[in-house]
Design an enzyme around this catalytic site. Structure first.
Site, PDB file in Angstrom:
ATOM      1  N   HIS A 250       0.867  -1.277   0.087  1.00  0.00           N
ATOM      2  CA  HIS A 250      -0.079  -0.149  -0.065  1.00  0.00           C
ATOM      3  C   HIS A 250       0.913   1.270  -0.177  1.00  0.00           C
ATOM      4  CE1 HIS A 250       0.066   1.352   4.243  1.00  0.00           C
ATOM      5  NE2 HIS A 250       0.401   0.239   4.561  1.00  0.00           N
ATOM      6  N   ASP A 330       3.688  -5.682   3.582  1.00  0.00           N
ATOM      7  CA  ASP A 330       3.347  -4.362   4.289  1.00  0.00           C
ATOM      8  C   ASP A 330       4.456  -4.299   5.627  1.00  0.00           C
ATOM      9  OD1 ASP A 330       2.366  -2.393   5.563  1.00  0.00           O
ATOM     10  OD2 ASP A 330       0.185  -3.054   5.680  1.00  0.00           O
ATOM     11  N   HIS A 408       2.611   4.731  12.037  1.00  0.00           N
ATOM     12  CA  HIS A 408       1.762   5.854  12.405  1.00  0.00           C
ATOM     13  C   HIS A 408       2.165   6.839  13.286  1.00  0.00           C
ATOM     14  CE1 HIS A 408      -1.372   2.429  11.345  1.00  0.00           C
ATOM     15  NE2 HIS A 408      -0.554   2.451  10.837  1.00  0.00           N
TER      16      HIS A 408
END
Ligand code: NAG
Length: 447
Positions: A250, A330, A408
């Site tokens: 992604h 990922d 994140h």
């Protein structure tokens, strides 16, 4: 990776949410919107396993909200108020029924570290039933590999780490690649241009019999950042059938709030770099799969709840396209200090036969070992393919427990201690080998 939380939290939520069902999976969106008037109450375990009960808006009283600066608190309230579009989300990949919230509420879930999958566009298929079905059907894979390391060594020798660093440096320099942000659109355009440049270089080779037959297209999404699909056409004189081999990563990134800086070097700039480098090598050596088409997918909005990959997978299902195997990568760049570099092979919520086959590929073609591990939930885009019944698998940088804790956050950079381009290269080796072994190699290597 679309959450920072591990298996324990996801499992606990799963068990609890099903006991206070808000909406059954078969309920229509309209019915759910009516039910939205009712209070959305469900239990979520805290880190220390004590339970609290809250509705979604009560996340405005959570400690993670209170720890925000006053300015961010105001901005988040505005963001939620300005994003009232109804969305259906599943709070994990298990039996939980979808709950009805708004687009804005998703930011609250992300802030709180609650894992969710946005199933608005396909609320009827539960992830849980797919996984139980997947176990007994699907293609079989060879028990032995046709190719050996020596067949691909010349390709691996061409991998240029300097170029990989140049790409990831630029890719992580966008302030955020959040799927709804302007810079997320810009990063997608940069990625698209990079891919087109690589492919055009291959198309300039004069002798078409020695070059790949590749198409690049954008898969449009309403939120602006499009997914990108690169397809290697198989040799029409030798192709076995129309099933496709897919490599995925992604392209979007996120921080705890949509407007925070999110360099996303590991999550998932590393997987994107893995696939860009794989593409470059396959083009350079004129890969034309002899058995099956091979596609490389760069998904948008994984962090928005697997939105991009679900849209692509559902479109493939509607068109009747068949998938031989899909591998998601990922987070491929982090080696926890003090640990041996290994390739993590996720064993839960994946197709076991495809995963066994990928393990064989790792053992032959990578120069580091592998470790079997678990994510605890459908933690990346491979889940979108499982949902349509396609066999999918997931490779990650380490044992799940040893994976990067900076994701994140603004600390997910190429400067982060543990970031390793050597490690990414191992996943490039895996990707090239999987494409060539499953796609078919007659034009690529001399056997
Ligand atoms: C490329 O693939 C397409 C689709 O299969 C085919 O129609 C076309 O003839 C191929 N081109 C070459 C040069 O092989």
């Amino acid at each position: 990776m679309h959450t920072t939380q591990g298996a324990r939290l996801a499992l606990a939520i799963s068990a609890l949410v099903s006991s206070v069902v808000i909406a059954r999976p078969m309920t229509t969106l309209q019915q759910l919107q009516q039910q939205q008037q009712q209070q959305l109450t469900f239990n979520v375990p805290q880190q220390d396993d004590t339970l609290i009960t809250f509705n979604v808006d009560s996340l405005f009283e959570s400690s993670s909200f209170n720890q925000l600066s006053p300015r961010d608190q105001v901005q988040l309230r505005q963001y939620v108020a300005q994003s009232p579009e109804p969305r259906l989300v599943q709070l994990d990949s298990f039996d939980a029924a979808p709950i009805s919230i708004t687009e804005g509420h998703k930011a609250l879930l992300t802030l709180q570290g609650i894992n969710f999958i946005d199933v608005t566009d396909d609320p009827t298929n539960s992830f849980a039933s797919v996984y139980s079905n997947n176990k007994s059907k699907g293609p079989t894979y060879p028990k032995k590999l046709k190719l050996k390391l020596r067949h691909l060594q010349h390709v691996y020798n061409s991998i240029d780490q300097q170029r990989m660093m140049t790409f990831i440096t630029k890719f992580t320099s966008f302030r955020t690649r959040h799927y709804k942000s302007d810079t997320g659109k810009q990063s997608q355009q940069f990625l698209l241009q990079t891919i087109k440049d690589i492919v055009n270089k291959g198309n300039n080779i004069d002798d078409m019999t020695k070059s790949s037959n590749v198409t690049v297209r954008e898969f449009s999404h309403p939120w602006g950042q499009n997914s990108i699909i690169v397809r290697f056409e198989p040799d029409s004189s030798t192709v076995i059938d129309e099933r496709i081999v897919i490599l995925g990563a992604h392209q979007d990134s996120t921080n705890l709030l949509p407007w925070f800086a999110a360099p996303g070097a590991d999550d998932d700039g590393s997987g994107t770099t893995t696939l860009v480098t794989t593409l470059r090598a396959l083009i350079e050596f004129g890969f034309k799969p002899s058995d099956h088409a091979v596609e490389i997918h760069f998904y948008s909005a994984e962090e928005g709840g697997l939105l991009g990959s679900q849209a692509v997978a559902q479109s493939y299902a509607q068109q009747g396209k068949q998938v031989l195997g899909m591998l998601q990568q990922d987070m491929t760049s982090y080696v926890k200090p003090g640990t041996q570099p290994v390739i993590g092979i996720i064993r839960d919520f994946v197709n076991p036969e495809l995963t066994d086959y990928i393990s064989l590929v790792v053992d032959e073609f990578c120069s580091i070992g592998r470790v079997e591990t678990q994510c605890g939930y459908a933690c990346s885009d491979h889940a979108s393919w499982s949902k349509i019944g396609a066999p999918s698998a997931f490779a990650i940088e380490s044992k799940f427990e040893d994976s990067n804790k900076q994701i994140h956050s603004s600390g997910d950079t190429i400067q982060n201690v543990g970031f390793s381009i050597d490690h990414v290269e191992q996943f490039v080796r895996l990707s090239i080998a999987l494409a060539v072994n499953l796609g078919g190699a007659k034009s690529f290597v001399k056997l």
